[in-house]
Design a protein around this motif. Structure first.
Motif, PDB file in Angstrom:
ATOM      1  N   LEU A 130       1.583   6.738  -6.565  1.00 22.58           N
ATOM      2  CA  LEU A 130       0.499   7.676  -6.859  1.00 22.58           C
ATOM      3  C   LEU A 130       0.947   9.118  -6.639  1.00 22.58           C
ATOM      4  O   LEU A 130       0.619  10.005  -7.441  1.00 22.58           O
ATOM      5  CB  LEU A 130      -0.710   7.353  -5.977  1.00 22.58           C
ATOM      6  CG  LEU A 130      -1.919   8.296  -6.128  1.00 22.58           C
ATOM      7  CD1 LEU A 130      -2.438   8.251  -7.564  1.00 22.58           C
ATOM      8  CD2 LEU A 130      -3.015   7.911  -5.137  1.00 22.58           C
ATOM      9  N   ALA A 131       1.717   9.348  -5.571  1.00 20.04           N
ATOM     10  CA  ALA A 131       2.229  10.700  -5.322  1.00 20.04           C
ATOM     11  C   ALA A 131       3.142  11.149  -6.457  1.00 20.04           C
ATOM     12  O   ALA A 131       3.114  12.312  -6.874  1.00 20.04           O
ATOM     13  CB  ALA A 131       2.965  10.742  -3.984  1.00 20.04           C
ATOM     14  N   VAL A 175       3.692  14.509 -11.331  1.00 19.29           N
ATOM     15  CA  VAL A 175       3.910  14.678 -12.773  1.00 19.29           C
ATOM     16  C   VAL A 175       2.692  15.325 -13.419  1.00 19.29           C
ATOM     17  O   VAL A 175       2.809  16.236 -14.250  1.00 19.29           O
ATOM     18  CB  VAL A 175       4.231  13.320 -13.421  1.00 19.29           C
ATOM     19  CG1 VAL A 175       4.270  13.440 -14.943  1.00 19.29           C
ATOM     20  CG2 VAL A 175       5.551  12.779 -12.901  1.00 19.29           C
ATOM     21  N   LEU A 176       1.501  14.875 -13.020  1.00 14.99           N
ATOM     22  CA  LEU A 176       0.271  15.453 -13.568  1.00 14.99           C
ATOM     23  C   LEU A 176       0.129  16.919 -13.177  1.00 14.99           C
ATOM     24  O   LEU A 176      -0.294  17.753 -13.999  1.00 14.99           O
ATOM     25  CB  LEU A 176      -0.941  14.652 -13.080  1.00 14.99           C
ATOM     26  CG  LEU A 176      -2.310  15.175 -13.519  1.00 14.99           C
ATOM     27  CD1 LEU A 176      -2.418  15.146 -15.043  1.00 14.99           C
ATOM     28  CD2 LEU A 176      -3.432  14.351 -12.874  1.00 14.99           C
ATOM     29  N   ALA A 177       0.508  17.247 -11.926  1.00 14.57           N
ATOM     30  CA  ALA A 177       0.386  18.635 -11.471  1.00 14.57           C
ATOM     31  C   ALA A 177       1.286  19.568 -12.271  1.00 14.57           C
ATOM     32  O   ALA A 177       0.979  20.762 -12.408  1.00 14.57           O
ATOM     33  CB  ALA A 177       0.721  18.722  -9.983  1.00 14.57           C
ATOM     34  N   VAL A 220       0.841  -1.204   0.000  1.00 11.77           N
ATOM     35  CA  VAL A 220       0.000   0.000   0.000  1.00 11.77           C
ATOM     36  C   VAL A 220       0.880   1.260   0.000  1.00 11.77           C
ATOM     37  O   VAL A 220       0.640   2.198  -0.769  1.00 11.77           O
ATOM     38  CB  VAL A 220      -0.942   0.005   1.222  1.00 11.77           C
ATOM     39  CG1 VAL A 220      -1.638   1.356   1.365  1.00 11.77           C
ATOM     40  CG2 VAL A 220      -1.986  -1.103   1.083  1.00 11.77           C
ATOM     41  N   SER A 221       1.905   1.268   0.871  1.00 11.13           N
ATOM     42  CA  SER A 221       2.809   2.431   0.923  1.00 11.13           C
ATOM     43  C   SER A 221       3.510   2.637  -0.414  1.00 11.13           C
ATOM     44  O   SER A 221       3.658   3.771  -0.893  1.00 11.13           O
ATOM     45  CB  SER A 221       3.839   2.240   2.042  1.00 11.13           C
ATOM     46  OG  SER A 221       3.199   2.155   3.308  1.00 11.13           O
ATOM     47  N   GLN A 222       3.919   1.506  -1.035  1.00  7.20           N
ATOM     48  CA  GLN A 222       4.583   1.602  -2.320  1.00  7.20           C
ATOM     49  C   GLN A 222       3.643   2.157  -3.386  1.00  7.20           C
ATOM     50  O   GLN A 222       4.022   3.021  -4.186  1.00  7.20           O
ATOM     51  CB  GLN A 222       5.108   0.228  -2.730  1.00  7.20           C
ATOM     52  CG  GLN A 222       5.892   0.234  -4.036  1.00  7.20           C
ATOM     53  CD  GLN A 222       6.401  -1.159  -4.392  1.00  7.20           C
ATOM     54  OE1 GLN A 222       6.070  -2.140  -3.736  1.00  7.20           O
ATOM     55  NE2 GLN A 222       7.212  -1.245  -5.431  1.00  7.20           N
ATOM     56  N   ALA A 223       2.411   1.666  -3.372  1.00  2.00           N
ATOM     57  CA  ALA A 223       1.437   2.148  -4.356  1.00  2.00           C
ATOM     58  C   ALA A 223       1.103   3.617  -4.126  1.00  2.00           C
ATOM     59  O   ALA A 223       0.942   4.387  -5.081  1.00  2.00           O
ATOM     60  CB  ALA A 223       0.174   1.291  -4.291  1.00  2.00           C
ATOM     61  N   GLU A 224       0.992   4.023  -2.859  1.00  2.00           N
ATOM     62  CA  GLU A 224       0.709   5.431  -2.565  1.00  2.00           C
ATOM     63  C   GLU A 224       1.867   6.328  -2.986  1.00  2.00           C
ATOM     64  O   GLU A 224       1.653   7.449  -3.464  1.00  2.00           O
ATOM     65  CB  GLU A 224       0.404   5.596  -1.080  1.00  2.00           C
ATOM     66  CG  GLU A 224      -0.947   5.014  -0.672  1.00  2.00           C
ATOM     67  CD  GLU A 224      -1.199   5.131   0.820  1.00  2.00           C
ATOM     68  OE1 GLU A 224      -0.205   5.346   1.569  1.00  2.00           O
ATOM     69  OE2 GLU A 224      -2.365   5.005   1.241  1.00  2.00           O
TER      70      GLU A 224
END
Length: 471
Positions: free
Chosen positions: A215-216, A221-223, A208-212
């Motif tokens: 995501l960050a 990158v999107l921001a 979960v931490s890795q996936a989060e």
């Protein structure tokens, strides 16, 4: 005939006398220099440094592209006011948005796995509790079977019960002991299974931490595809249009500029001061600023910044960046904060600043043009005989330059060495060497440049009449 000669002599003689008198006057005035003079007076003096430059906001930021792509939205126009963290432009971000969606799904899957592992751990805890209760129950049964076996052993030894009954009590005890051992082993197995489930839960939580974290990263990158205002201000430059492609900066190339946002709460005049005047400029000195686009108006301000690096006048680059040393004229940047700038002011307007560097009250002053320089040897009277022969032509003391003025004293020009202070627009402060009321030579320029010490002078302060050039 005699009468005729008498008449000729009577006319010629006065003419000859007049000519002789005029020739004598001219001969006596052959070395007389005509000069213009002025007096040393006391007055208030203000030293001013004048420099030109342009109007700039104190704080402005060029917003560059942080990602490559086509501009899809411009949410502001030039002149609009924006707020900090406001999105002002967007770049095409289909791939980055898809990456964020995929990573969000990965986070959701990892969270589901973690929740399932957590529920499995809770089930194992409940199962272990039930197994521990079972072990306790079987241990109680073992204790009871032990009591019965001990009692039966005493009765059997007293031959009060049959061997069959004794063997039954012993079999019951052995069975209870085996049940306790079996349930202890089952409890140990359950605890091992619980540790395995706990390890699975920890692994799921790390996923979960890795996936989060992923995501960050993709969210960041999107921001970067959104241009955000870094401060409250006004859009002063918008060089791009919707549909244009922008690129981020790399090592040797700057990023595409999307727009410029300026904080118009503090407006400054950024001027370039000549290197000969910069030593007189100090912080908090007052200045008068005139803007070419606003004639007949002037604004006040104060010096808030003085540059320490010389700027080449031809290229505008810092002198320290030049690979070669040269004697080119240099300037220094000086920033002046306007105290009450008008609302219609715009960045980039050309301006001229007059910085007041010093003020003196009731000081002795003379016109600037009266000041001249002479070598010490030129001021001394020529020596004759042995003294002249003893002097060396290379005597350095005779080549020392002295600053001073020529004073009219008993019809002659007398050089006076003076020490000066601040310089005003037309006058200069005299610290020593002159007294109030002294008559000094102020013109003409050629006369001041060529006149010699102790020369006889004639004062003529009449205003020169310009020749009529009309045909």
């Amino acid at each position: 005939m005699k009468r005729k000669w008498k008449i000729i002599l009577g006319i010629s003689l006065p003419l000859l006398i007049a000519a002789g008198v005029m020739a004598g006057v001219r001969w006596s005035q052959r070395d007389l220099v005509t000069v213009q003079t002025g007096g040393t007076v006391r007055s208030d003096l203000t030293a001013v440094v004048t420099a030109s430059g342009e109007i700039k906001p104190r704080n402005y930021i060029n917003i560059g592209a942080n990602a490559q792509g086509r501009i899809t939205d411009l949410l502001v126009k030039e002149g609009d006011r924006v707020h900090r963290d406001q999105v002002v432009a967007r770049i095409e971000h289909i791939q980055a948005q898809a990456d964020v969606a995929a990573q969000k799904a990965a986070v959701a899957s990892a969270l589901a796995d973690s929740a399932a592992a957590e529920e499995g751990l809770k089930v194992m805890d409940e199962t272990i509790k039930s197994a521990m209760a079972t072990v306790d129950r079987f241990k109680t049964e073992l204790d009871r079977a032990k009591l019965n076996l001990d009692r039966s052993d005493e009765l059997f030894k007293a031959k009060l019960i049959a061997r069959q009954d004794y063997d039954q009590r012993k079999a019951d005890y052995d069975s209870a002991a085996a049940a306790v051992r079996e349930n202890d082993a089952r409890l140990s197995q359950m605890k091992s299974q619980r540790a395995q489930v706990a390890a699975q839960l920890a692994a799921a939580q790390r996923r979960v931490s890795q996936a989060e974290a992923g995501l960050a990263r993709v969210s960041d990158v999107l921001a970067k595809f959104d241009a955000v205002a870094p401060l409250d201000g006004v859009v002063t430059n918008l060089p791009v249009r919707i549909g244009e492609t922008v690129v981020p900066g790399i090592q040797n190339s700057a990023a595409s500029t999307i727009m410029t946002i300026a904080d118009m709460s503090l407006i400054t005049a950024e001027v370039k001061v000549d290197e000969t005047d910069i030593v007189n400029v100090q912080l908090n000195q007052t200045a008068e600023i005139k803007i070419e686009a606003m004639p007949n108006r002037s604004f006040t301000g104060r010096v808030i910044e003085i540059g320490n690096t010389a700027i080449l006048r031809s290229s505008g680059l810092a002198a320290s960046q030049s690979a070669t040393s040269n004697q080119e004229a240099k300037d220094f940047k000086v920033v002046i904060a306007l105290e009450h700038p008008p609302d219609e002011i715009r960045p980039g307007l050309t301006c001229t600043a007059k910085i007041t560097t010093a003020t003196r009250r009731n000081v002795l002053t003379i016109p600037i043009q009266a000041l001249t320089v002479r070598k010490k040897g030129d001021l001394e009277r020529p020596k004759e005989g042995v003294q002249a022969a003893a002097e060396s032509p290379n005597d350095r003391s005779r080549r020392v330059e002295l600053q001073g003025v020529f004073v009219v004293n008993n019809g002659r020009a007398e050089f006076r060495k003076v020490e000066t202070g601040i310089t005003g627009a037309t006058d200069i402060e005299v610290l020593s060497g002159l007294q109030e009321g002294d008559q000094i030579i102020t013109g003409s320029y050629k006369t001041i440049r060529t006149i010699r010490n102790s020369a006889r002078v004639k004062v003529d302060n009449r205003t020169p009449v310009l020749a009529d050039t009309k045909g």
